[in-house]
Design a protein around this motif. Structure first.
Motif, PDB file in Angstrom:
ATOM      1  N   THR A  87      -8.046 -24.961   7.478  1.00 41.13           N
ATOM      2  CA  THR A  87      -7.434 -23.778   6.870  1.00 41.13           C
ATOM      3  C   THR A  87      -7.894 -23.528   5.437  1.00 41.13           C
ATOM      4  N   ALA A  88      -8.973 -24.163   5.008  1.00 43.83           N
ATOM      5  CA  ALA A  88      -9.442 -24.012   3.628  1.00 43.83           C
ATOM      6  C   ALA A  88      -9.782 -22.557   3.326  1.00 43.83           C
ATOM      7  N   LYS A  92     -17.105 -23.590  -0.334  1.00 42.38           N
ATOM      8  CA  LYS A  92     -17.746 -24.858  -0.008  1.00 42.38           C
ATOM      9  C   LYS A  92     -17.431 -25.335   1.407  1.00 42.38           C
ATOM     10  N   SER A  93     -16.359 -24.839   1.977  1.00 41.39           N
ATOM     11  CA  SER A  93     -15.908 -25.333   3.283  1.00 41.39           C
ATOM     12  C   SER A  93     -16.375 -24.484   4.452  1.00 41.39           C
ATOM     13  N   LYS A  94     -17.109 -23.404   4.202  1.00 40.96           N
ATOM     14  CA  LYS A  94     -17.387 -22.443   5.261  1.00 40.96           C
ATOM     15  C   LYS A  94     -18.119 -23.048   6.456  1.00 40.96           C
ATOM     16  N   LYS A 157     -10.662  -4.288   4.626  1.00 41.67           N
ATOM     17  CA  LYS A 157     -11.240  -4.930   5.799  1.00 41.67           C
ATOM     18  C   LYS A 157     -11.509  -6.381   5.429  1.00 41.67           C
ATOM     19  N   LEU A 158     -10.872  -7.293   6.113  1.00 40.33           N
ATOM     20  CA  LEU A 158     -10.870  -8.690   5.709  1.00 40.33           C
ATOM     21  C   LEU A 158     -11.791  -9.561   6.557  1.00 40.33           C
ATOM     22  N   HIS A 159     -12.476  -8.968   7.528  1.00 38.09           N
ATOM     23  CA  HIS A 159     -13.356  -9.737   8.402  1.00 38.09           C
ATOM     24  C   HIS A 159     -14.777  -9.189   8.325  1.00 38.09           C
ATOM     25  N   SER A 160     -15.742 -10.038   8.676  1.00 38.74           N
ATOM     26  CA  SER A 160     -17.153  -9.662   8.575  1.00 38.74           C
ATOM     27  C   SER A 160     -17.664  -8.913   9.796  1.00 38.74           C
ATOM     28  N   TYR A 191     -12.000 -18.765   6.695  1.00 39.55           N
ATOM     29  CA  TYR A 191     -10.900 -19.007   7.625  1.00 39.55           C
ATOM     30  C   TYR A 191     -10.698 -17.809   8.543  1.00 39.55           C
ATOM     31  N   PHE A 192     -10.699 -16.611   7.968  1.00 42.09           N
ATOM     32  CA  PHE A 192     -10.464 -15.408   8.759  1.00 42.09           C
ATOM     33  C   PHE A 192     -11.565 -15.210   9.805  1.00 42.09           C
TER      34      PHE A 192
END
Length: 401
Positions: A87-88, A92-94, A157-160, A191-192
């Motif tokens: 849930t980061a 760096k965590s992607k 828009k929060l997603h790619s 996360y999203f």
């Protein structure tokens, strides 16, 4: 539809059962009559198990990225809760986050052939945000498109991805090894995007193979058992008077974690495979950040009347917050650990994330039983008992609070 009596003699896998929601799902199963010995908890080797250390469950360490080890772990079980997830909210965590949330989910569910029922823990962050600001979203609030172009200019828009097909194409390319080098740099909010891609993979698996998977979409949870210090970070920061402010305009639908566990249990009992169910708290507990932090401070003040607890009152506008987030993202390049705030968390927290549980009420018989104030009071008591106040590091993650 099953009855409770149908399940009490069954054996359950709870993947991610040492985490915040997962540990409460384990406790819910035991409270409903399932023998602890009939519960196998899958967890990453070395992870904390303190949240369920008093229960004689079968603790089974496993790395879900090692696909070959999963079938043995599931052998002899017909029911599974899949709560494993990263849930980061930092850059760096992607890469590892995508691998865990997407590839790990794919690996686990591909090994579930023959399972009677699977409850997968998704998130409301796989959905879009409702319009107008402050409205309640539901399971049909699309993360991809907005039906009204004028509204689309007002809702972030929060997603790619622009479609389920695009999300699946990107996920499959990573899985097949045909994705571009450093593909993780193309991900927006890690996360999203990773949870949305995982949800689309699950939707496809159900459509293509009739996989009996039911998706639960939690909102932000509070209450006892948050040993890894996720949402509890708000409580610790305010208790230590070290939270200077907040991002204006954001907010959350908040849930007592035990109500969340109840929702998961009812999804296993009554949920329809292929469906999604939002599990959240009372609609009055859809709170803007300012109000959420004020309530936390008020509860702590009641618990500690001899101290002065400051209510965070400094609201930061989006552009200012984004600038500081960008600065911290840049500075994090030169340090091993990320900062707790960056561009991703600013984007995610700048618009209210409010949702309704009415579909779960109609189809599962779910309704919340505890308020946000009760959740904070119980979380405070839990942290006091565990002696977590004054911590300098996040439990198990070795990150500075």
């Amino acid at each position: 539809m099953l009855s409770i009596q149908d399940l009490t003699d069954e054996k359950f896998i709870v993947a991610g059962g040492t985490g915040f929601i997962g540990s409460r799902v384990v406790r819910k199963l035991v409270a409903e009559g399932v023998q602890p010995q009939n519960i196998r908890v899958l967890y990453y080797p070395g992870s904390l198990t303190t949240a369920i250390e008093d229960l004689p469950v079968d603790l089974y360490p496993i790395d879900i990225l090692k696909k070959e080890s999963i079938p043995k772990a599931l052998q002899g079980f017909n029911y599974i809760f899949d709560l494993i997830g990263n849930t980061a909210m930092d850059n760096k965590s992607k890469k590892i986050q995508w691998l865990v949330n997407v590839e790990g989910t794919r690996n686990l569910l591909e090994a579930c052939e023959g399972m009677e029922r699977i409850v997968y823990t998704s998130t409301v962050d796989t959905l879009g945000r409702a319009y107008p600001r402050g409205a309640l979203g539901n399971e049909n609030t699309s993360p991809y498109v907005c039906e009204n172009p004028q509204i689309g200019k007002l809702v972030p828009k929060l997603h790619s991805f622009d479609s389920p097909e695009e999300a699946l194409e990107f996920a499959d390319a990573i899985h097949d090894g045909t994705a571009p080098k450093k593909w993780w740099k193309k991900i927006g909010i890690g996360y999203f995007d990773s949870k949305l891609a995982a949800q689309e993979i699950i939707n496809r698996m159900h459509h293509d193979t009739d996989l009996p998977v039911i998706s639960v979409l939690p909102t932000l949870n509070f209450g006892p058992g948050d040993d890894l210090i996720g949402s509890g970070l708000y409580l610790l920061r305010i208790q230590s008077n070290s939270m200077p402010g907040y991002i204006k305009g954001g907010g959350f639908a908040v849930t007592h974690v035990d109500d969340q566990a109840q929702g998961h249990f009812l999804a296993m009992l009554k949920g329809k495979p292929g469906e999604k169910y939002i599990i959240t708290g009372f609609e009055d507990d859809c709170l803007y950040m300012k109000d959420m932090l004020r309530i936390i401070a008020e509860i702590i003040q009641e618990k500690e009347p001899d101290r002065k607890i400051k209510i965070p009152s400094f609201g930061i506008g989006y552009r200012t917050a984004w600038f500081f987030g960008a600065m911290l993202d840049f500075l994090s390049i030169f340090r091993k650990k990320p900062f707790p705030i960056g561009r991703a968390s600013v984007r995610a927290g700048s618009y209210p994330s409010f949702f309704t549980y009415r579909k779960a009420e109609r189809e599962l018989g779910y309704s919340p039983t505890k308020t946000f104030r009760q959740a904070i009071a119980e979380m405070y008591d839990y942290y006091k008992q565990k002696n977590y106040f004054g911590l300098k590091n996040r439990i198990g993650l070795n990150e500075k609070i």
